[in-house]
Design a protein around this motif. Structure first.
Motif, short mmCIF file in Angstrom:
data_model
loop_
_atom_site.label_atom_id
_atom_site.label_comp_id
_atom_site.label_asym_id
_atom_site.label_seq_id
_atom_site.Cartn_x
_atom_site.Cartn_y
_atom_site.Cartn_z
N ALA A 175 11.50 -1.76 97.39
CA ALA A 175 12.11 -1.75 98.71
C ALA A 175 13.53 -2.66 98.42
CB ALA A 175 11.41 -2.77 99.59
N VAL A 176 14.32 -1.95 98.66
CA VAL A 176 15.94 -2.48 98.49
C VAL A 176 16.51 -2.79 99.66
CG1 VAL A 176 18.10 -1.79 97.67
CG2 VAL A 176 16.36 -0.90 96.48
N PHE A 177 16.97 -4.11 100.00
CA PHE A 177 17.48 -4.66 101.28
C PHE A 177 18.95 -4.74 100.94
CE2 PHE A 177 13.21 -5.13 102.23
CZ PHE A 177 13.08 -5.41 103.65
N GLY A 178 19.91 -3.83 101.65
CA GLY A 178 21.02 -4.32 101.69
C GLY A 178 21.84 -2.72 100.91
N LYS A 235 10.63 -5.80 110.80
CA LYS A 235 9.76 -6.85 111.39
C LYS A 235 9.43 -8.07 110.38
CE LYS A 235 7.48 -6.17 115.07
NZ LYS A 235 6.52 -5.80 116.02
N SER A 236 8.94 -7.70 109.19
CA SER A 236 8.41 -8.62 108.28
C SER A 236 8.24 -8.07 107.02
CB SER A 236 7.05 -9.36 108.80
OG SER A 236 6.17 -8.27 108.60
N VAL A 237 8.54 -8.91 105.78
CA VAL A 237 8.05 -8.71 104.57
C VAL A 237 7.29 -9.91 104.04
CG1 VAL A 237 9.04 -8.29 102.42
CG2 VAL A 237 10.35 -7.68 104.56
N VAL A 244 4.55 -6.71 97.70
CA VAL A 244 4.98 -6.97 98.74
C VAL A 244 4.61 -6.03 99.88
CG1 VAL A 244 6.94 -8.42 98.14
CG2 VAL A 244 7.31 -5.98 98.67
N GLU A 245 4.60 -6.29 101.27
CA GLU A 245 4.35 -5.48 102.10
C GLU A 245 5.57 -5.25 103.38
OE1 GLU A 245 -0.75 -5.01 102.29
OE2 GLU A 245 0.54 -6.16 103.87
N VAL A 246 6.13 -4.37 103.55
CA VAL A 246 7.25 -4.15 104.43
C VAL A 246 6.66 -3.79 105.77
CG1 VAL A 246 9.66 -3.61 104.88
CG2 VAL A 246 8.86 -4.09 102.55
N PRO A 259 3.42 -0.82 101.07
CA PRO A 259 3.34 -1.86 100.07
C PRO A 259 4.44 -1.37 98.89
CG PRO A 259 1.69 -0.10 99.65
CD PRO A 259 2.36 0.29 100.88
N PHE A 260 4.95 -2.11 98.32
CA PHE A 260 5.97 -2.04 96.99
C PHE A 260 5.62 -3.04 96.07
CE2 PHE A 260 8.20 -0.64 100.93
CZ PHE A 260 8.62 0.53 100.67
#
Length: 480
Positions: A175-178, A235-237, A244-246, A259-260
């Motif tokens: 999961a990429v943020f940004g 909402k949450s990570v 992790v769960e996004v 999941p990631f």
């Protein structure tokens, strides 16, 4: 401990710091280069070079998978994740080695490994208590990753550009943020290497593109390869035992928990200034805690302190850091004789596929400073000859120029060979060329750069300088 007396102290031995050292050392024999972390520039260790190594592997895999339209059959493409990362790390070590050789060539008396902070505007103190009295000081401490609040609870399964290249093998999911330049480069590369990638952004930005039409085009193109939501609701990570769960709202308006293996935080970098105790300098700071400085001299107010590189939060690019280091070092070396240095035409390149390039003034700046006084030329690469030959016919280029003078002002591009076209345009902008003069330059056939000529012709026509654009102009060759 015996205090150190020095004419110029430079805090940080990255690209800007080493440039400042060389420039100052040419003007005074009394220079001290101080580094509190690992030697090796951001570019070599955790930035430009390792990311391009990963991208190169991804391009090889992508080309192999998409060879069939050329009549070339590749029966199976297998990605050896461990081998991919081993090459990234091996070549990165080589690049870092070049930097270390440069550091080792500096006289031992001119360098110090220590963390320091300001005691006052002319005094630094190490964590061991040693004082460094410097008549002039250059701050070149670089930058550090910034984490959004939603990711601050993560630990084991959190990646940034500081540690992603340490992975022993490729993850299965990410999961990429940004979706800025770094996130887009690494996210697309991972996707092309077989990693399941989903990318989440805030505010709709994609790869730093400013023109809304080009940004929308790029957003659609990237979504053909992997999931990209540039204005996501997350909402949450949460970290789990295996990853992790996004928890996010999908495009259908349904909340999903997915999941990631890892989260990659590519949400920007901030100047690494927190440990310097800048309050002790008396300098005026902006709201981000960065000293106010003149971007042409790099001097902070009327002080003997100068800013350089990513620590300045001006233009966080290697060639800009090198320029800033040289300017700051020269002015520190010759202080109080302060001189303006050359700041080059803005040029940025994002190494996605298609690539992104921005040159000179962007659309936001043009609407602010040239509103009603500029024209826009356009070309699509979807039917451009050489691009179609190579099956890279995706993208668009916009070029901007001033009405009346015909002066070329800037450009933005999402398309093939943008890194090369961007350089041509940056040179033209820095030489203050008109669009007519640019069109007088040679264009070979068949090359992707012929698309640039088409855009310039369109621009000259809209400036009411050039003739009507001839559709299928055969003096340029077919498909130009």
């Amino acid at each position: 401990m015996t205090p150190i007396q020095v004419n110029v102290a430079i805090v940080g031995a990255g690209t800007a710091g080493m440039g400042a050292y060389r420039a100052a050392r040419a003007l005074t024999d009394s220079v001290l280069l101080i580094e509190g972390g690992s030697y090796g520039t951001t570019c070599a260790r955790v930035g430009c070079m390792p990311s391009k190594l990963l991208i190169a592997a991804a391009e090889a895999a992508h080309q192999a998978r998409h060879a069939e339209p050329f009549g070339v059959q590749v029966k199976e493409v297998t990605i050896d994740g461990a081998a991919v990362m081993a090459r990234v790390q091996r070549e990165r070590t080589r690049f870092v080695g070049f930097v270390l050789e440069t550091i080792e060539s500096i006289a031992p008396g001119d360098r110090l490994t220590a963390k320091v902070k300001f005691q006052d505007a002319h005094t630094l103190v190490t964590t061991q208590g040693q004082l460094i009295h410097a008549q002039r000081i250059v701050i070149a401490t670089g930058s550090i990753p910034v984490l959004p609040p939603v990711l601050k609870g993560l630990h084991t399964h959190l990646l940034t550009n500081e540690n992603v290249f340490e992975l022993p093998t490729l993850p299965k999911s990410l999961a990429v943020f940004g979706p800025g330049p770094l996130g887009m480069e690494l996210g697309q590369a991972m996707s092309r290497l077989g990693v399941k990638v989903k990318m989440f952004g805030v505010g709709g930005g994609v790869a730093g593109i400013r023109d809304p039409e080009i940004r929308d085009y790029a957003n659609q193109a990237f979504n053909e390869e992997f999931y990209l939501e540039a204005s996501a609701q997350v909402k949450s990570v949460k970290e789990t035992a295996s990853g992790v769960e996004v928890h996010y709202l999908d495009r259908a308006g349904v909340w999903q928990t997915e999941p990631f293996d890892y989260v990659l935080a590519a949400t920007g970098r901030a100047p690494d200034l927190a440990g310097l105790a800048l309050k002790n300098t008396g300098l005026q700071l902006n709201k981000r805690g960065v000293p106010l400085f003149d971007r042409f001299t790099l001097q902070c107010g009327n002080s003997a302190i100068f800013m350089a590189g990513d620590a300045s939060n001006d233009v966080p690019l290697l060639h800009e850091a090198a320029d800033q280091g040289r300017i700051a070092g020269e002015n520190a070396g010759r202080y109080p004789d302060i001189r303006s240095g050359l700041r080059r035409t803005p040029l940025t390149v994002v190494f996605t596929d298609p690539q992104v390039a921005s040159v000179g003034l962007n659309l936001e700046q043009l609407n602010q400073h040239f509103k009603g006084r500029f024209a826009v030329g356009l070309v699509s690469f979807e039917d451009q000859g050489r691009s179609r030959v190579m099956l890279r016919n995706k993208g668009v280029l916009k070029v901007y120029a001033e009405h009346g003078s015909g002066l070329f002002l800037g450009a933005e591009m999402f398309g093939p060979a943008a890194e090369h076209i961007g350089h041509l345009l940056a040179w033209a902008a820095q030489q203050r060329m008109t669009v007519s003069a640019m069109l007088d330059m040679p264009f070979y056939h068949p090359v992707i750069e012929e698309g640039l000529r088409t855009a310039l012709r369109d621009l000259n026509h809209k400036l009411h300088i050039g003739p009507d654009v001839i559709n299928r102009c055969m003096d340029c060759g077919p498909g130009a």
